[in-house]
Design a protein around this motif. Structure first.
Motif, PDB file in Angstrom:
ATOM      1  N   MET A  22       1.036  -1.296  -0.156  1.00 28.70           N
ATOM      2  CA  MET A  22       0.021   0.162  -0.061  1.00 28.70           C
ATOM      3  C   MET A  22       0.895   1.078   0.028  1.00 28.70           C
ATOM      4  SD  MET A  22      -3.478  -0.584   0.147  1.00 28.70           S
ATOM      5  CE  MET A  22      -4.161   1.015   0.990  1.00 28.70           C
ATOM      6  N   CYS A  23       1.765   1.374   1.008  1.00 28.26           N
ATOM      7  CA  CYS A  23       3.076   2.022   1.162  1.00 28.26           C
ATOM      8  C   CYS A  23       3.359   2.553  -0.670  1.00 28.26           C
ATOM      9  CB  CYS A  23       3.138   2.250   1.398  1.00 28.26           C
ATOM     10  SG  CYS A  23       3.062   2.348   3.311  1.00 28.26           S
ATOM     11  N   LYS A  24       4.180   1.626  -0.847  1.00 28.11           N
ATOM     12  CA  LYS A  24       4.338   1.462  -2.711  1.00 28.11           C
ATOM     13  C   LYS A  24       3.549   1.933  -3.725  1.00 28.11           C
ATOM     14  CE  LYS A  24       7.569  -1.254  -4.012  1.00 28.11           C
ATOM     15  NZ  LYS A  24       8.889  -0.386  -4.381  1.00 28.11           N
ATOM     16  N   THR A  25       2.727   1.851  -3.122  1.00 27.37           N
ATOM     17  CA  THR A  25       1.733   1.845  -4.338  1.00 27.37           C
ATOM     18  C   THR A  25       1.364   3.958  -4.299  1.00 27.37           C
ATOM     19  OG1 THR A  25       0.346   0.090  -4.474  1.00 27.37           O
ATOM     20  CG2 THR A  25      -0.551   2.198  -5.196  1.00 27.37           C
ATOM     21  N   PHE A  26       1.075   4.658  -3.047  1.00 29.39           N
ATOM     22  CA  PHE A  26       0.345   5.765  -2.777  1.00 29.39           C
ATOM     23  C   PHE A  26       1.457   6.713  -2.217  1.00 29.39           C
ATOM     24  CE2 PHE A  26      -3.106   2.444  -2.429  1.00 29.39           C
ATOM     25  CZ  PHE A  26      -3.931   3.653  -2.876  1.00 29.39           C
ATOM     26  N   ILE A  27       2.426   6.117  -1.722  1.00 26.77           N
ATOM     27  CA  ILE A  27       3.464   7.053  -1.522  1.00 26.77           C
ATOM     28  C   ILE A  27       4.195   8.445  -2.432  1.00 26.77           C
ATOM     29  CG2 ILE A  27       5.504   7.120  -0.282  1.00 26.77           C
ATOM     30  CD1 ILE A  27       4.803   5.670   2.188  1.00 26.77           C
ATOM     31  N   PRO A  28       4.588   7.658  -3.696  1.00 28.43           N
ATOM     32  CA  PRO A  28       5.104   8.281  -4.487  1.00 28.43           C
ATOM     33  C   PRO A  28       4.089   9.225  -5.218  1.00 28.43           C
ATOM     34  CG  PRO A  28       5.035   5.943  -4.836  1.00 28.43           C
ATOM     35  CD  PRO A  28       4.266   5.589  -3.899  1.00 28.43           C
ATOM     36  N   GLY A  29       3.490   9.151  -5.526  1.00 28.01           N
ATOM     37  CA  GLY A  29       1.889  10.329  -5.726  1.00 28.01           C
ATOM     38  C   GLY A  29       2.217  11.323  -4.199  1.00 28.01           C
ATOM     39  N   MET A  30       2.552  10.931  -3.506  1.00 30.31           N
ATOM     40  CA  MET A  30       2.478  11.927  -2.230  1.00 30.31           C
ATOM     41  C   MET A  30       3.727  12.737  -2.366  1.00 30.31           C
ATOM     42  SD  MET A  30       0.450   9.833   1.660  1.00 30.31           S
ATOM     43  CE  MET A  30      -0.906   9.577   0.894  1.00 30.31           C
ATOM     44  N   ARG A  31       4.785  11.795  -1.979  1.00 28.74           N
ATOM     45  CA  ARG A  31       6.215  12.272  -2.332  1.00 28.74           C
ATOM     46  C   ARG A  31       6.298  13.621  -4.091  1.00 28.74           C
ATOM     47  NH1 ARG A  31      10.268   7.610  -2.725  1.00 28.74           N
ATOM     48  NH2 ARG A  31       9.638   7.534  -4.643  1.00 28.74           N
ATOM     49  N   GLU A  32       5.832  13.297  -4.637  1.00 27.34           N
ATOM     50  CA  GLU A  32       5.925  14.395  -5.724  1.00 27.34           C
ATOM     51  C   GLU A  32       5.054  15.136  -6.101  1.00 27.34           C
ATOM     52  OE1 GLU A  32       4.087  14.015 -10.450  1.00 27.34           O
ATOM     53  OE2 GLU A  32       4.387  12.540  -9.609  1.00 27.34           O
ATOM     54  N   ARG A  33       3.575  15.096  -5.007  1.00 34.11           N
ATOM     55  CA  ARG A  33       3.018  16.352  -4.248  1.00 34.11           C
ATOM     56  C   ARG A  33       3.589  17.194  -3.531  1.00 34.11           C
ATOM     57  NH1 ARG A  33      -1.046  12.541  -5.635  1.00 34.11           N
ATOM     58  NH2 ARG A  33      -1.452  12.516  -2.805  1.00 34.11           N
ATOM     59  N   ARG A  34       4.032  16.532  -2.719  1.00 33.30           N
ATOM     60  CA  ARG A  34       5.035  17.396  -1.576  1.00 33.30           C
ATOM     61  C   ARG A  34       4.254  17.358  -0.827  1.00 33.30           C
ATOM     62  NH1 ARG A  34      10.289  18.042  -2.483  1.00 33.30           N
ATOM     63  NH2 ARG A  34      10.766  19.122  -0.643  1.00 33.30           N
ATOM     64  N   GLN A  35       3.249  16.858  -0.248  1.00 30.56           N
ATOM     65  CA  GLN A  35       2.015  16.220   0.822  1.00 30.56           C
ATOM     66  C   GLN A  35       1.372  15.060   0.897  1.00 30.56           C
ATOM     67  OE1 GLN A  35      -0.970  18.794  -0.349  1.00 30.56           O
ATOM     68  NE2 GLN A  35      -1.789  19.437   1.609  1.00 30.56           N
ATOM     69  N   GLY A  36       1.159  14.828   1.757  1.00 30.21           N
ATOM     70  CA  GLY A  36       0.655  14.041   2.346  1.00 30.21           C
ATOM     71  C   GLY A  36       0.295  12.793   3.850  1.00 30.21           C
ATOM     72  N   ASN A  37       0.145  12.547   4.051  1.00 31.85           N
ATOM     73  CA  ASN A  37      -1.003  11.487   5.030  1.00 31.85           C
ATOM     74  C   ASN A  37      -0.496   9.923   5.691  1.00 31.85           C
ATOM     75  OD1 ASN A  37      -0.934  14.147   6.075  1.00 31.85           O
ATOM     76  ND2 ASN A  37      -1.651  13.969   8.109  1.00 31.85           N
ATOM     77  N   VAL A  38       0.431   9.575   6.250  1.00 32.14           N
ATOM     78  CA  VAL A  38      -0.061   7.647   5.488  1.00 32.14           C
ATOM     79  C   VAL A  38      -0.562   7.372   7.350  1.00 32.14           C
ATOM     80  CG1 VAL A  38       0.872   5.591   5.004  1.00 32.14           C
ATOM     81  CG2 VAL A  38       1.796   7.870   3.832  1.00 32.14           C
ATOM     82  N   ILE A  39      -0.927   6.304   7.972  1.00 29.62           N
ATOM     83  CA  ILE A  39      -1.396   5.921   8.442  1.00 29.62           C
ATOM     84  C   ILE A  39      -1.961   4.715   8.499  1.00 29.62           C
ATOM     85  CG2 ILE A  39      -3.162   5.265  10.511  1.00 29.62           C
ATOM     86  CD1 ILE A  39      -4.193   7.913   9.658  1.00 29.62           C
ATOM     87  N   ASN A  40      -0.550   3.831   9.200  1.00 33.10           N
ATOM     88  CA  ASN A  40      -0.069   2.236   9.560  1.00 33.10           C
ATOM     89  C   ASN A  40      -1.178   1.787  10.253  1.00 33.10           C
ATOM     90  OD1 ASN A  40       0.974   1.775   6.837  1.00 33.10           O
ATOM     91  ND2 ASN A  40       2.477   2.650   8.031  1.00 33.10           N
ATOM     92  N   ILE A  41      -1.810   0.860  10.028  1.00 32.85           N
ATOM     93  CA  ILE A  41      -1.917  -0.322  11.242  1.00 32.85           C
ATOM     94  C   ILE A  41      -1.753  -0.714  12.158  1.00 32.85           C
ATOM     95  CG2 ILE A  41      -4.294  -1.272  12.069  1.00 32.85           C
ATOM     96  CD1 ILE A  41      -4.990   1.794  10.951  1.00 32.85           C
ATOM     97  N   THR A  42      -0.808  -1.023  13.229  1.00 38.60           N
ATOM     98  CA  THR A  42      -0.141  -2.017  13.776  1.00 38.60           C
ATOM     99  C   THR A  42      -1.198  -2.548  15.184  1.00 38.60           C
ATOM    100  OG1 THR A  42       1.332  -1.914  15.040  1.00 38.60           O
ATOM    101  CG2 THR A  42       0.139   0.157  15.395  1.00 38.60           C
ATOM    102  N   SER A  43      -0.954  -2.706  16.204  1.00 40.29           N
ATOM    103  CA  SER A  43      -1.594  -3.625  17.392  1.00 40.29           C
ATOM    104  C   SER A  43      -0.570  -3.481  18.447  1.00 40.29           C
ATOM    105  CB  SER A  43      -1.538  -4.854  17.188  1.00 40.29           C
ATOM    106  OG  SER A  43      -2.667  -5.536  18.116  1.00 40.29           O
ATOM    107  N   VAL A  44      -1.881  -3.337  19.866  1.00 40.31           N
ATOM    108  CA  VAL A  44      -1.248  -3.390  21.362  1.00 40.31           C
ATOM    109  C   VAL A  44      -0.165  -4.697  21.030  1.00 40.31           C
ATOM    110  CG1 VAL A  44      -2.727  -2.136  21.660  1.00 40.31           C
ATOM    111  CG2 VAL A  44      -3.737  -4.368  22.122  1.00 40.31           C
ATOM    112  N   ALA A  45      -0.024  -5.878  20.588  1.00 43.55           N
ATOM    113  CA  ALA A  45       0.379  -6.840  20.574  1.00 43.55           C
ATOM    114  C   ALA A  45       2.278  -6.118  20.415  1.00 43.55           C
ATOM    115  CB  ALA A  45      -0.135  -7.737  19.079  1.00 43.55           C
ATOM    116  N   ALA A  46       2.267  -5.601  19.413  1.00 41.03           N
ATOM    117  CA  ALA A  46       2.902  -5.664  18.893  1.00 41.03           C
ATOM    118  C   ALA A  46       4.468  -4.515  19.802  1.00 41.03           C
ATOM    119  CB  ALA A  46       3.273  -3.659  18.023  1.00 41.03           C
ATOM    120  N   HIS A  47       3.356  -3.909  21.073  1.00 37.75           N
ATOM    121  CA  HIS A  47       4.091  -3.414  22.213  1.00 37.75           C
ATOM    122  C   HIS A  47       4.588  -4.292  23.370  1.00 37.75           C
ATOM    123  CE1 HIS A  47       1.135  -0.543  22.936  1.00 37.75           C
ATOM    124  NE2 HIS A  47       1.161  -0.567  21.704  1.00 37.75           N
ATOM    125  N   ARG A  48       3.157  -5.247  23.502  1.00 39.18           N
ATOM    126  CA  ARG A  48       2.693  -5.552  24.769  1.00 39.18           C
ATOM    127  C   ARG A  48       3.791  -7.382  24.025  1.00 39.18           C
ATOM    128  NH1 ARG A  48      -3.730  -6.501  25.434  1.00 39.18           N
ATOM    129  NH2 ARG A  48      -2.758  -8.164  24.407  1.00 39.18           N
TER     130      ARG A  48
END
Length: 206
Positions: A22-48
């Motif tokens: 998903m990041c490889k698909t959408f971030i290049p356009g954001m980088r070209e426009r020099r604007q964007g927000n990405v929210i990746n979904i993780t879990s409490v299991a990642a740090h607990r």
């Protein structure tokens, strides 16, 4: 340890590889426009962590670290990348956990409605969001950040095994905890400036 390798691959594809694609698909356009927000979904299991969720937690931790690396890489392009671990009563949650008491289950489903996660997601996606590289948790109306921290520890240029053992109290001392947000900052890494000298190379296959 009992998980089948085909299940490991399925979890990896849906949680880590899916995020990367998903990041490889959408971030290049954001980088070209020099604007964007990405929210990746993780879990409490990642740090607990936790029994019976080792692989899932490991992959979600990888998503959190991938988020932090991307944020650093995209800082100069005005693209913010954050991760969020949602706490909500969903059908996916019931696949892994159960609440035997009916009244407690009903209260949990009410207090942890998915809609109480949405405001945090909306703010992280908004143009006014000015943070990047952070891990947030939202659930039950509460929003907090989960940060990587370090203790003051010990610093000995002639470090020995005995010194590590003797200094373990200081190494683990929670009173000296401080956020370690930028691994390139000598004030974060300690008195050693070695990390600050490292310059990342461009991607090289293999």
């Amino acid at each position: 340890l009992d998980i089948k390798m085909e299940d490991v691959e399925a979890l990896m594809n849906s949680n880590l590889i899916g995020t990367i694609l998903m990041c490889k698909t959408f971030i290049p356009g954001m980088r070209e426009r020099r604007q964007g927000n990405v929210i990746n979904i993780t879990s409490v299991a990642a740090h607990r962590g936790g029994a019976r969720a080792a692989m899932y937690g490991t992959l979600k931790a990888a998503v959190a670290h991938y988020t932090r690396c991307l944020a650093d890489e995209l800082q100069s392009f005005n693209v913010r990348v954050n991760a969020l671990s949602p706490g909500a009563a969903t059908r996916n949650g019931t696949h892994h956990f159960t609440i035997p008491d009916p009244e407690a289950k009903q209260a949990f489903e009410h207090n942890f409605r998915p809609g109480l996660v949405s405001p945090a997601v909306a703010w992280l996606a908004h143009a006014s969001c000015d943070v990047s590289g952070m891990l947030f948790h939202a659930g039950g109306g509460k929003v907090s950040s989960r940060q990587i921290c370090m203790t003051e520890g010990i610093d000995d240029p002639e470090l020995t095994i005995e010194a590590v053992g003797a200094g373990m109290g200081k190494i683990l001392d929670p009173a000296s905890l401080k956020p370690a947000l930028d691994p390139r900052d000598p004030s974060v890494t300690g008195t050693s400036s070695a990390t600050a000298l490292l310059v990342p190379k461009s991607y090289q296959p293999g």
